[in-house]
Design a protein around this motif. Structure first.
Motif, PDB file in Angstrom:
ATOM      1  N   GLN A   1      -5.442   4.797 -10.786  1.00 21.09           N
ATOM      2  CA  GLN A   1      -4.481   5.161  -9.736  1.00 21.09           C
ATOM      3  C   GLN A   1      -3.689   6.401 -10.124  1.00 21.09           C
ATOM      4  O   GLN A   1      -3.077   7.017  -9.282  1.00 21.09           O
ATOM      5  CB  GLN A   1      -3.527   3.987  -9.466  1.00 21.09           C
ATOM      6  CG  GLN A   1      -4.082   2.996  -8.441  1.00 21.09           C
ATOM      7  CD  GLN A   1      -3.163   1.800  -8.232  1.00 21.09           C
ATOM      8  OE1 GLN A   1      -3.342   0.749  -8.832  1.00 21.09           O
ATOM      9  NE2 GLN A   1      -2.179   1.951  -7.377  1.00 21.09           N
TER      10      GLN A   1
ATOM     11  N   PHE B   1      -8.532   9.636  -2.943  1.00 20.20           N
ATOM     12  CA  PHE B   1      -9.636  10.048  -2.071  1.00 20.20           C
ATOM     13  C   PHE B   1      -9.122  10.400  -0.678  1.00 20.20           C
ATOM     14  O   PHE B   1      -9.626  11.295  -0.024  1.00 20.20           O
ATOM     15  CB  PHE B   1     -10.653   8.908  -1.925  1.00 20.20           C
ATOM     16  CG  PHE B   1     -11.609   8.799  -3.068  1.00 20.20           C
ATOM     17  CD1 PHE B   1     -12.649   9.713  -3.216  1.00 20.20           C
ATOM     18  CD2 PHE B   1     -11.499   7.779  -3.996  1.00 20.20           C
ATOM     19  CE1 PHE B   1     -13.547   9.616  -4.258  1.00 20.20           C
ATOM     20  CE2 PHE B   1     -12.388   7.666  -5.048  1.00 20.20           C
ATOM     21  CZ  PHE B   1     -13.415   8.586  -5.186  1.00 20.20           C
ATOM     22  N   THR B   2      -8.110   9.630  -0.219  1.00 21.72           N
ATOM     23  CA  THR B   2      -7.673   9.810   1.157  1.00 21.72           C
ATOM     24  C   THR B   2      -6.560  10.832   1.293  1.00 21.72           C
ATOM     25  O   THR B   2      -6.068  11.058   2.387  1.00 21.72           O
ATOM     26  CB  THR B   2      -7.167   8.473   1.727  1.00 21.72           C
ATOM     27  OG1 THR B   2      -6.074   8.023   0.928  1.00 21.72           O
ATOM     28  CG2 THR B   2      -8.248   7.419   1.710  1.00 21.72           C
TER      29      THR B   2
ATOM     30  N   ALA C   1       2.181   1.719  -3.546  1.00 15.42           N
ATOM     31  CA  ALA C   1       1.096   2.215  -4.402  1.00 15.42           C
ATOM     32  C   ALA C   1       0.904   3.718  -4.183  1.00 15.42           C
ATOM     33  O   ALA C   1       0.707   4.477  -5.127  1.00 15.42           O
ATOM     34  CB  ALA C   1      -0.195   1.462  -4.103  1.00 15.42           C
ATOM     35  N   ARG C   2       0.969   4.145  -2.917  1.00 15.07           N
ATOM     36  CA  ARG C   2       0.770   5.562  -2.625  1.00 15.07           C
ATOM     37  C   ARG C   2       1.911   6.422  -3.145  1.00 15.07           C
ATOM     38  O   ARG C   2       1.763   7.637  -3.300  1.00 15.07           O
ATOM     39  CB  ARG C   2       0.619   5.776  -1.115  1.00 15.07           C
ATOM     40  CG  ARG C   2      -0.708   5.229  -0.605  1.00 15.07           C
ATOM     41  CD  ARG C   2      -0.816   5.337   0.899  1.00 15.07           C
ATOM     42  NE  ARG C   2      -2.049   4.717   1.357  1.00 15.07           N
ATOM     43  CZ  ARG C   2      -2.448   4.728   2.622  1.00 15.07           C
ATOM     44  NH1 ARG C   2      -1.722   5.321   3.542  1.00 15.07           N
ATOM     45  NH2 ARG C   2      -3.578   4.133   2.960  1.00 15.07           N
TER      46      ARG C   2
ATOM     47  N   TYR D   1       0.828  -1.214   0.000  1.00 13.92           N
ATOM     48  CA  TYR D   1       0.000   0.000   0.000  1.00 13.92           C
ATOM     49  C   TYR D   1       0.865   1.268   0.000  1.00 13.92           C
ATOM     50  O   TYR D   1       0.498   2.274  -0.592  1.00 13.92           O
ATOM     51  CB  TYR D   1      -0.998  -0.012   1.162  1.00 13.92           C
ATOM     52  CG  TYR D   1      -0.438   0.350   2.508  1.00 13.92           C
ATOM     53  CD1 TYR D   1      -0.405   1.675   2.933  1.00 13.92           C
ATOM     54  CD2 TYR D   1       0.041  -0.619   3.378  1.00 13.92           C
ATOM     55  CE1 TYR D   1       0.104   2.017   4.169  1.00 13.92           C
ATOM     56  CE2 TYR D   1       0.551  -0.292   4.607  1.00 13.92           C
ATOM     57  CZ  TYR D   1       0.588   1.040   5.005  1.00 13.92           C
ATOM     58  OH  TYR D   1       1.093   1.360   6.221  1.00 13.92           O
TER      59      TYR D   1
ATOM     60  N   LEU E   1     -13.240   3.099  -8.720  1.00 13.81           N
ATOM     61  CA  LEU E   1     -13.052   4.116  -7.683  1.00 13.81           C
ATOM     62  C   LEU E   1     -11.991   3.670  -6.677  1.00 13.81           C
ATOM     63  O   LEU E   1     -11.219   4.483  -6.179  1.00 13.81           O
ATOM     64  CB  LEU E   1     -14.376   4.408  -6.970  1.00 13.81           C
ATOM     65  CG  LEU E   1     -15.413   5.167  -7.800  1.00 13.81           C
ATOM     66  CD1 LEU E   1     -16.716   5.299  -7.030  1.00 13.81           C
ATOM     67  CD2 LEU E   1     -14.886   6.549  -8.195  1.00 13.81           C
ATOM     68  N   LEU E   2     -11.952   2.348  -6.394  1.00 13.95           N
ATOM     69  CA  LEU E   2     -10.947   1.867  -5.453  1.00 13.95           C
ATOM     70  C   LEU E   2      -9.545   2.023  -6.015  1.00 13.95           C
ATOM     71  O   LEU E   2      -8.585   2.182  -5.255  1.00 13.95           O
ATOM     72  CB  LEU E   2     -11.218   0.410  -5.081  1.00 13.95           C
ATOM     73  CG  LEU E   2     -12.294   0.250  -4.011  1.00 13.95           C
ATOM     74  CD1 LEU E   2     -12.724  -1.198  -3.905  1.00 13.95           C
ATOM     75  CD2 LEU E   2     -11.795   0.747  -2.668  1.00 13.95           C
TER      76      LEU E   2
ATOM     77  N   PHE F   1      -8.280   5.030  -4.670  1.00 11.97           N
ATOM     78  CA  PHE F   1      -8.400   5.146  -3.209  1.00 11.97           C
ATOM     79  C   PHE F   1      -7.405   6.131  -2.584  1.00 11.97           C
ATOM     80  O   PHE F   1      -7.813   7.002  -1.809  1.00 11.97           O
ATOM     81  CB  PHE F   1      -8.271   3.764  -2.553  1.00 11.97           C
ATOM     82  CG  PHE F   1      -8.428   3.781  -1.069  1.00 11.97           C
ATOM     83  CD1 PHE F   1      -9.683   3.922  -0.487  1.00 11.97           C
ATOM     84  CD2 PHE F   1      -7.317   3.701  -0.236  1.00 11.97           C
ATOM     85  CE1 PHE F   1      -9.830   3.960   0.890  1.00 11.97           C
ATOM     86  CE2 PHE F   1      -7.469   3.741   1.147  1.00 11.97           C
ATOM     87  CZ  PHE F   1      -8.722   3.870   1.705  1.00 11.97           C
ATOM     88  N   PRO F   2      -6.087   6.031  -2.923  1.00 12.01           N
ATOM     89  CA  PRO F   2      -5.149   6.967  -2.279  1.00 12.01           C
ATOM     90  C   PRO F   2      -5.433   8.419  -2.648  1.00 12.01           C
ATOM     91  O   PRO F   2      -5.035   9.321  -1.919  1.00 12.01           O
ATOM     92  CB  PRO F   2      -3.778   6.539  -2.822  1.00 12.01           C
ATOM     93  CG  PRO F   2      -3.978   5.229  -3.470  1.00 12.01           C
ATOM     94  CD  PRO F   2      -5.417   5.118  -3.849  1.00 12.01           C
TER      95      PRO F   2
ATOM     96  N   ARG G   1      -8.472  -0.066 -13.699  1.00 14.76           N
ATOM     97  CA  ARG G   1      -8.299   0.222 -12.279  1.00 14.76           C
ATOM     98  C   ARG G   1      -6.887   0.777 -12.031  1.00 14.76           C
ATOM     99  O   ARG G   1      -6.700   1.700 -11.243  1.00 14.76           O
ATOM    100  CB  ARG G   1      -8.518  -1.083 -11.506  1.00 14.76           C
ATOM    101  CG  ARG G   1      -8.744  -0.943 -10.044  1.00 14.76           C
ATOM    102  CD  ARG G   1      -9.093  -2.278  -9.424  1.00 14.76           C
ATOM    103  NE  ARG G   1      -8.052  -3.284  -9.656  1.00 14.76           N
ATOM    104  CZ  ARG G   1      -8.069  -4.508  -9.120  1.00 14.76           C
ATOM    105  NH1 ARG G   1      -9.069  -4.876  -8.339  1.00 14.76           N
ATOM    106  NH2 ARG G   1      -7.111  -5.363  -9.364  1.00 14.76           N
TER     107      ARG G   1
ATOM    108  N   ASP H   1     -17.282   0.745  -8.696  1.00 16.85           N
ATOM    109  CA  ASP H   1     -16.621   0.711  -7.383  1.00 16.85           C
ATOM    110  C   ASP H   1     -15.189   0.191  -7.495  1.00 16.85           C
ATOM    111  O   ASP H   1     -14.285   0.693  -6.823  1.00 16.85           O
ATOM    112  CB  ASP H   1     -17.410  -0.157  -6.399  1.00 16.85           C
ATOM    113  CG  ASP H   1     -18.641   0.563  -5.873  1.00 16.85           C
ATOM    114  OD1 ASP H   1     -18.745   1.774  -6.130  1.00 16.85           O
ATOM    115  OD2 ASP H   1     -19.480  -0.080  -5.227  1.00 16.85           O
TER     116      ASP H   1
ATOM    117  N   HIS I   1       0.092  -1.744  -9.985  1.00 19.04           N
ATOM    118  CA  HIS I   1       0.425  -3.092 -10.429  1.00 19.04           C
ATOM    119  C   HIS I   1      -0.872  -3.809 -10.767  1.00 19.04           C
ATOM    120  O   HIS I   1      -1.692  -4.047  -9.898  1.00 19.04           O
ATOM    121  CB  HIS I   1       1.184  -3.813  -9.286  1.00 19.04           C
ATOM    122  CG  HIS I   1       1.513  -5.240  -9.587  1.00 19.04           C
ATOM    123  ND1 HIS I   1       2.007  -6.085  -8.633  1.00 19.04           N
ATOM    124  CD2 HIS I   1       1.413  -5.971 -10.718  1.00 19.04           C
ATOM    125  CE1 HIS I   1       2.198  -7.293  -9.168  1.00 19.04           C
ATOM    126  NE2 HIS I   1       1.846  -7.234 -10.424  1.00 19.04           N
TER     127      HIS I   1
END
Lengths: 290, 240
Positions: free
Chosen positions: B155, B105-106, B74-75, B71, B98-99, B102-103, B151, B95, B80
């Motif tokens: 990212q 969104f956060t 990825a951030r 993780y 969108l995942l 994720f990084p 997906r 969804d 990958h």
């Protein structure tokens, strides 16, 4: 007819408590494949903490969020001490570890609040309401809606928020979730916090209807585990149906046969489900690729 | 952009990679080719943190990411798309996409315009358009592959790893996958590609590495590898 309705209503209230605790078991199982076997103790601890908090706050409703925080912290502690070390070395040690931590909490609770059962003041009138001839306590209605409300809130969170989706993703495929930048270890901590929060919440819901004490959680935790198995460890609907089945058969057996036998049908049902449909009534059989 | 230096990795005591080094420069597409069991996927998994390297270094944007959790990597800007697609079957196509973000969104990656990127991803992978609300588990293998790649696009990474994107797909879908890789390349996306179809992979690549039993013995510009008699005989023979 009225007696029958009475049994149904009482059964629903008890059943929803089982359902909400069983729901707590599901939360951690989904993210990590582990269960918190000290859920019953989390419930008792939550109820006792709630009792002490009510004495200070003098308000049942204000106490609930505080108890939820206590429950969440309890879950974080269980995960850190009992589950994470076992997950790290891929061992099944979490089973004994969570049971052991539960026993410790039980003893600590006995030392703080004593061994005797205590009366939890009811936040609402204790005069039953007459519904179609059956007597229903206002607190029983609160139990049903409180339990449903909490489960619904968690479901909504999982479906609507990106954090909830991250929880679902972690449940589905932990490695792939990590590749998305999701800190899956944190998701597991969160699921433990949420799971014990649920148990603590169930504790303060049921406390005004029963007596409060360090041992109140043992039977509830065990029966909720049976409900989780009967309904299926992966199905939200399953625990509600399972909880209602167990709650109603228990009350019915208690009335028609003997209260001494009231735990028997639930356990027979558990054995039947394990023999015929081990994934639970609503569970999906897990297919493991090897 | 991505630099691997003397990487050793394996599974539970069994070494698979015996010190490989490779380099992917910004905007480049680099292929890693080799036979089954040569260690291509192991390389990808070590780079993205799915397994921990036993020795060596991995640099992403000049920062050492060796041994970090996936993780965290990825951030820091690595996407990958793993072997076997690994989409989230119980979530909808949208969804899943969108995942990927994720990084973003956060707040651990620059947010950018997620909705615009969602449209762009659907635009890149038109097959997903009518499937938006469908659960990913109900998609066909080809559609799941498109979703896994889309997906990764969501990212908005600095480097993308694609592991066997054409595996198990019908020929027409294989062509589509390579067309999409070509298009991403034109958009300037930096990619490391692992492929069974070595010839097709070298066609879209700038540079190639040949992995044999966990070691890299041959590497060079893709053009040169395509014409190398030894590489041709071992990897480029047959239909592709």
């Amino acid at each position: 007819m009225e007696v029958f309705l009475q049994i149904i209503f009482s059964g629903i209230a008890v059943g929803m408590i089982y359902a909400v605790i069983a729901f707590g078991y599901q939360l951690t199982f989904a993210t990590s494949g582990t269960l918190n076997f000290s859920q019953g103790d989390a419930l008792a601890f939550g109820a006792l903490a709630g009792l002490s908090i009510v004495e200070h706050l003098h308000n049942y409703w204000l106490m609930i969020p505080v108890v939820m925080v206590v429950g969440a912290l309890y879950g974080v502690m269980i995960e850190r001490l009992g589950v994470r070390p076992a997950l790290k070395i891929k061992s099944e040690g979490w089973i004994m570890a969570t049971i052991a931590l539960g026993i410790i909490v039980h003893n600590v609770a006995e030392n703080i609040w004593g061994k005797d059962d205590l009366k939890f003041p009811s936040p609402v009138s204790e005069i039953p309401i007459n519904i179609l001839g059956a007597n229903v306590l206002p607190m029983e209605i609160i139990v049903v809606f409180g339990a449903l409300g909490l489960m619904l809130a968690v479901e909504l969170f999982n479906r609507k928020s990106i954090y909830g989706k991250a929880v679902v993703a972690t449940s589905a495929d932990r490695d792939a979730a990590g590749l998305m930048g999701i800190n899956t270890s944190l998701v597991i901590v969160f699921s433990y916090a949420l799971s014990s929060l649920t148990a603590a919440f169930a504790g303060v819901l049921i406390a005004p209807l029963t007596l409060t004490g360090a041992s109140m959680g043992a039977a509830l935790g065990l029966k909720a585990f049976a409900v989780a198995i009967i309904g299926g460890l992966t199905s939200g609907l399953g625990v509600i149906v399972g909880g209602l089945i167990l709650g109603i058969t228990e009350t019915a057996t208690g009335f028609y046969i003997s209260t001494g036998y009231k735990d028997v049908p639930g356990l027979i049902l558990l054995l039947l489900v394990l023999a015929i449909k081990p994934a639970g009534l609503f569970g999906k059989t897990a297919i493991k690729k090897v | 952009m991505l630099k691997i230096d003397n990487l050793h990795a394996g599974y539970g005591g069994t070494a698979v990679l015996h010190g490989i080094s490779l380099h992917v420069a910004k905007g480049q597409v680099v292929s890693l080719i080799g036979s089954n069991g040569a260690g291509k996927s192991t390389t990808m998994r070590a780079v993205s943190g799915m397994i921990r390297p036993t020795a060596g270094a991995i640099l992403l944007n000049d920062a050492d990411v060796t041994g970090m959790e996936s993780y965290e990597i990825a951030r820091r800007g690595l996407a990958h798309s793993p072997e076997g697609r690994r989409v989230f079957p119980t979530l909808s196509v949208t969804d899943n996409l969108l995942l990927g973000a994720f990084p973003r969104f956060t707040g651990s990656r620059p947010k950018g315009d997620i909705n615009a990127d969602l449209e762009r991803a659907i635009d890149l992978f038109p097959r997903l358009k009518e499937r938006r609300t469908q659960l990913a588990g109900t998609l066909s293998g080809g559609e799941q592959q498109m979703l896994a790649m889309a997906r990764a696009v969501m990212q908005n990474p600095d480097v993308m790893l694609f592991d066997e994107p054409s595996m198990g797909l019908a020929p027409i879908l294989v062509e589509e996958v390579f067309r999409i890789i070509e298009r991403l390349k034109q958009e300037g996306v930096t990619m490391l590609l692992v492929e069974q179809f070595a010839a097709a992979a070298l066609n879209v690549s700038d540079y190639g590495y040949v992995l044999e039993s966990g070691r890299i013995n041959i590497h060079g510009p893709a053009e040169q590898l395509r014409n190398d008699p030894a590489v041709r005989a071992a990897y480029l023979g047959g239909s592709h």
